[in-house]
Scaffold this active site. Sequence first.
Site, PDB file in Angstrom:
ATOM      1  CG  HIS A 273      -1.899   1.053   1.321  1.00 31.42           C
ATOM      2  ND1 HIS A 273      -2.145   1.768   2.467  1.00 31.42           N
ATOM      3  CD2 HIS A 273      -2.761   1.545   0.385  1.00 31.42           C
ATOM      4  CE1 HIS A 273      -3.117   2.642   2.241  1.00 31.42           C
ATOM      5  NE2 HIS A 273      -3.509   2.530   0.985  1.00 31.42           N
TER       6      HIS A 273
ATOM      7  CG  HIS B  97      -3.372   9.352   0.493  1.00 33.12           C
ATOM      8  ND1 HIS B  97      -4.105  10.090   1.413  1.00 33.12           N
ATOM      9  CD2 HIS B  97      -4.098   8.227   0.250  1.00 33.12           C
ATOM     10  CE1 HIS B  97      -5.203   9.435   1.719  1.00 33.12           C
ATOM     11  NE2 HIS B  97      -5.232   8.300   1.037  1.00 33.12           N
TER      12      HIS B  97
HETATM   13  O1  G3P Z   1      -6.443   1.635  -3.305  1.00 36.31           O
HETATM   14  C1  G3P Z   1      -6.730   1.236  -2.005  1.00 36.31           C
HETATM   15  C2  G3P Z   1      -6.555   2.327  -0.986  1.00 36.31           C
HETATM   16  O2  G3P Z   1      -5.340   2.976  -1.207  1.00 36.31           O
HETATM   17  C3  G3P Z   1      -7.673   3.332  -1.014  1.00 36.31           C
HETATM   18  O3  G3P Z   1      -7.638   4.237   0.043  1.00 36.31           O
HETATM   19  O4  G3P Z   1      -7.116   6.396   1.053  1.00 36.31           O
HETATM   20  O5  G3P Z   1      -5.448   4.566   1.190  1.00 36.31           O
HETATM   21  O6  G3P Z   1      -5.883   5.728  -0.979  1.00 36.31           O
HETATM   22  P1  G3P Z   1      -6.468   5.281   0.329  1.00 36.31           P
HETATM   23 MG    MG Z   2      -4.708   4.599  -2.402  1.00 40.90          MG
END
Ligand code: G3P
Ligand code: MG
Length: 243
Positions: free
Chosen positions: A10, A52
């Site tokens: 992630h 992000h």
């Molecule tokens: O793509 C999965 C996840 O990254 C979505 O939430 O806020 O971590 O970008 P976020």
């Molecule tokens: Mg994401």
Amino acid sequence: MLELPPVIGHRGAAAAAPENTLASIAKAHELGCRWVELDAKLSFDKIALLMHDERLERTTNGSGPVADHWAADLQRLDAGSWKGPGFAGERVPTLAEAIALMARLGMGANIEIKPCPGREIETGRAVALELRRRWPRGHGLLVSSFSSAALEAARAVAPELPRGFLVEAPPPDWPATVRRLGCVSFHPWYEDVEPETLATARELGIEVLVYTVNDARRAAELLEAGVASCITDVPERLLADIS
Ligand code: G3P
Ligand code: MG
């Protein structure tokens, strides 16, 4: 056919390195990830970068909305020190720089189109065009977004890029949205995946990816139930458990 790995890092390897940086991608690779998930948005001058948040404060030494800054200024910021002194000087990478690194490392990616408010269409379009132009042939790629407008815009300029529909809790009309957008995958929050969600996805012939699963036992259960990939901040933990 999309060949998804069971574990996807992630924002790179978000627990071990500053998220959405080249260091984070390299760390994920070092920890054994074949794929990473990364967030892409646009600078004021519409250059696709990895970031992000809508604002700069949490992950850089800058301030204000990302969308108000020129790419050249964003690239001068320190995006590493907040995570630890060892990452001082780490930059906000352009999507192009991130692609070049992943090409070198032989990695695949789930690129999340993360538009700043009001920039859904231009972000979808710009990110898809950059991927169409630079993504190395033969490397796995999946483009996803919470924004159906961004996914539609991506499809309009690069229909060949596989698309995934991202949600928190699945809305009742998610199968219709997936069909309308021509998605190959569905990405709900992991705690909101019910057996019916997986059954419907199977009927639709699409994959389910879940985020953000940091508990190895929970990840193993989800994979056993039919989830294709768990997106995680701690890929080393999940990989150790399934290998
Ligand atoms: O793509 C999965 C996840 O990254 C979505 O939430 O806020 O971590 O970008 P976020
Ligand atoms: Mg994401």
